[in-house]
Motif scaffolding. Structure first.
Motif, short mmCIF file in Angstrom:
data_model
loop_
_atom_site.label_atom_id
_atom_site.label_comp_id
_atom_site.label_asym_id
_atom_site.label_seq_id
_atom_site.Cartn_x
_atom_site.Cartn_y
_atom_site.Cartn_z
N UNK A 1 38.66 -5.30 13.08
CA UNK A 1 37.78 -6.65 13.00
C UNK A 1 37.64 -7.25 12.38
N UNK A 2 37.79 -6.88 10.97
CA UNK A 2 37.85 -8.55 10.17
C UNK A 2 37.58 -7.93 8.54
N UNK A 3 37.16 -8.38 7.54
CA UNK A 3 36.70 -8.32 6.22
C UNK A 3 35.94 -9.05 6.30
N UNK A 4 34.69 -8.95 6.63
CA UNK A 4 33.85 -9.54 6.83
C UNK A 4 32.43 -8.50 5.26
N UNK A 5 33.43 -7.37 4.86
CA UNK A 5 32.31 -6.56 3.97
C UNK A 5 33.25 -6.38 2.88
N UNK B 1 27.40 -10.60 6.53
CA UNK B 1 28.30 -10.49 4.96
C UNK B 1 27.32 -11.62 4.42
N UNK B 2 27.45 -11.19 2.68
CA UNK B 2 26.56 -11.96 1.67
C UNK B 2 26.26 -12.95 1.82
N UNK B 3 27.35 -14.22 2.80
CA UNK B 3 26.90 -16.06 2.71
C UNK B 3 26.06 -15.31 3.48
N UNK B 4 25.65 -15.19 5.14
CA UNK B 4 25.25 -14.72 5.48
C UNK B 4 23.04 -14.14 5.24
N UNK C 1 22.85 -8.42 -1.03
CA UNK C 1 23.50 -9.16 -2.54
C UNK C 1 23.24 -10.53 -2.43
N UNK C 2 23.48 -10.87 -1.38
CA UNK C 2 23.26 -11.99 -1.17
C UNK C 2 21.63 -12.41 -1.57
N UNK C 3 21.16 -11.59 -0.74
CA UNK C 3 19.02 -11.69 -0.38
C UNK C 3 19.18 -11.54 -1.94
N UNK C 4 19.74 -10.56 -2.73
CA UNK C 4 19.56 -10.30 -3.90
C UNK C 4 19.02 -11.75 -4.68
N UNK C 5 20.06 -12.47 -4.96
CA UNK C 5 21.00 -13.27 -5.81
C UNK C 5 19.59 -14.11 -5.10
N UNK D 1 12.74 -16.39 -8.53
CA UNK D 1 11.63 -15.57 -9.29
C UNK D 1 10.90 -14.29 -9.21
N UNK D 2 11.74 -13.50 -7.70
CA UNK D 2 11.23 -12.52 -7.15
C UNK D 2 12.35 -11.73 -8.04
N UNK D 3 11.60 -10.29 -8.05
CA UNK D 3 11.82 -9.51 -8.36
C UNK D 3 12.29 -7.77 -7.42
N UNK D 4 13.54 -8.07 -6.48
CA UNK D 4 13.99 -7.85 -5.96
C UNK D 4 13.28 -5.83 -6.41
N UNK D 5 13.08 -5.06 -4.84
CA UNK D 5 12.38 -3.89 -5.91
C UNK D 5 11.42 -3.80 -6.36
N UNK D 6 10.78 -4.45 -6.89
CA UNK D 6 9.45 -4.59 -7.58
C UNK D 6 8.47 -5.71 -6.41
#
Ligand code: GYE
Length: 324
Positions: free
Chosen positions: A40-44, A203-206, A235-239, A245-250
């Motif tokens: 279907x694609x190469x989205x991920x 997708x990471x960009x989205x 990954x996109x959201x974590x970046x 300044x938000x600590x993901x996971x915490x």
């Protein structure tokens, strides 16, 4: 230009396969099975690994594969399926982008006597004879596992627990299953509130775009959990979180689906709190099913791929390297 290169590649593939078939016929050996595969694609990251698994397994199994990437466009997938039918491949396999809209082209494959294997995602149809078998993950179960993790993590918290959801491609089987399975579990606990849920197309960009939107709508302290339908969106959201300044996971707990190496690393670092495996290494199983359906041997109508879950409550040190 890209289109011309792709067309050239397909023609080259067909010529190579024709030449190969002829030479096999000439030396009296059996024809190799010819498989038309529409990805279907190469989205991920998951998808790239899945394509690698399919193409290398075909080579290993001595199956001639015509592999087409539809670039996340159903019309491209239908075109690829029609080209396989025109070529008279022995068997077709494909990962349907979305669940609906396949009856006509699959009816054409059936009329041509070409069996079809669904890989990774399902279709919605009233005619189950349009496909021979399906090999996929139990997406609803994946969604339930995400919900079960939250029940455990927040068992001593009265709430509310505010959740934002980065959903996968609308109308696709994994997005539907991960959405519904999650709600199967959290709906029994009114303290869980999904305050945002939108399609990020895997997708990471989205994922980045959605996270920016979420942070425009809510203060970070109003968000307790991010439930992301795949790692790349995570990954996109974590970046974006880290840049704000938000600590993901915490500060905000994260549940992610797929279990690529980067998300395993994040789990070990406490950046992600729960990962639900979705296994892309289906190539060998696809080739076995292909051989069987071509030989007219019985196959199960639906096979689920084995998968696990890892979270901050278990031992994460020994998770073997994923390789992707
Ligand atoms: O989780 C995601 C990919 O259909 C299971 O699609 C697959 C999903 C996978 O883009 O990363």
């Amino acid at each position: 230009m890209v289109r011309h290169v792709r067309t050239f590649f397909v023609i080259l593939c067909i010529l190579t396969i024709s030449a190969c078939k002829e030479s096999r016929q000439n030396d009296g050996a059996a024809d190799p099975v010819v498989l038309g595969y529409s990805q279907l694609g190469d989205e991920s990251t998951w998808r790239t690994r899945n394509s690698f698994s399919i193409t290398t397994a075909a080579q290993k199994a001595g199956i001639k594969i015509m592999f087409e990437d539809a670039m996340q466009d159903q019309a491209n997938q239908i075109k690829a399926l029609r080209s396989f039918i025109a070529y008279k491949v022995d068997v077709i396999a494909f990962s349907p982008l979305v669940e609906t809209g396949w009856d006509t082209v699959l009816g054409e494959a059936k009329a041509a006597g070409i069996p079809v294997i669904l890989v990774d995602r399902m279709i919605k149809t009233s005619d189950q004879s349009l496909y021979a078998c399906a090999l996929c993950s139990d997406f609803r179960r994946e969604g339930r596992k995400a919900g079960e993790f939250l029940v455990k993590k927040y068992k001593n918290v009265s709430g509310p627990v505010n959740i934002v959801e980065l959903a996968g491609t609308e109308e696709s089987t994994p997005a539907i299953g991960r959405f519904e399975g999650f709600r199967d579990i959290i709906s029994a606990h009114p303290k869980f509130r999904v305050i945002f849920s939108e399609d990020g197309d895997f997708m990471a960009s989205k994922g980045r775009e959605l996270m920016n939107k979420i942070l425009d709508l809510y203060k970070p302290e109003e968000i307790n959990v991010i439930y992301s339908h795949n790692d790349d969106m995570t990954f996109g959201a974590i970046e974006v979180m880290q840049a704000s300044g938000i600590r993901p996971g915490k500060d905000i707990a994260i549940i992610s689906v797929d279990m690529t190496q980067r998300s395993v690393d994040y789990l070990k670092l406490g950046v992600v709190n729960c990962i639900i495996e979705c296994n892309p290494n289906s190539g060998a199983q696809v080739m076995e099913l292909a051989r069987k359906v071509v030989a007219g041997e019985p196959v199960p109508k639906r096979t689920y791929i084995d998968e696990q879950t890892f979270d901050e409550f278990g031992a994460v040190g020994n998770i073997p390297n994923r390789g992707y």
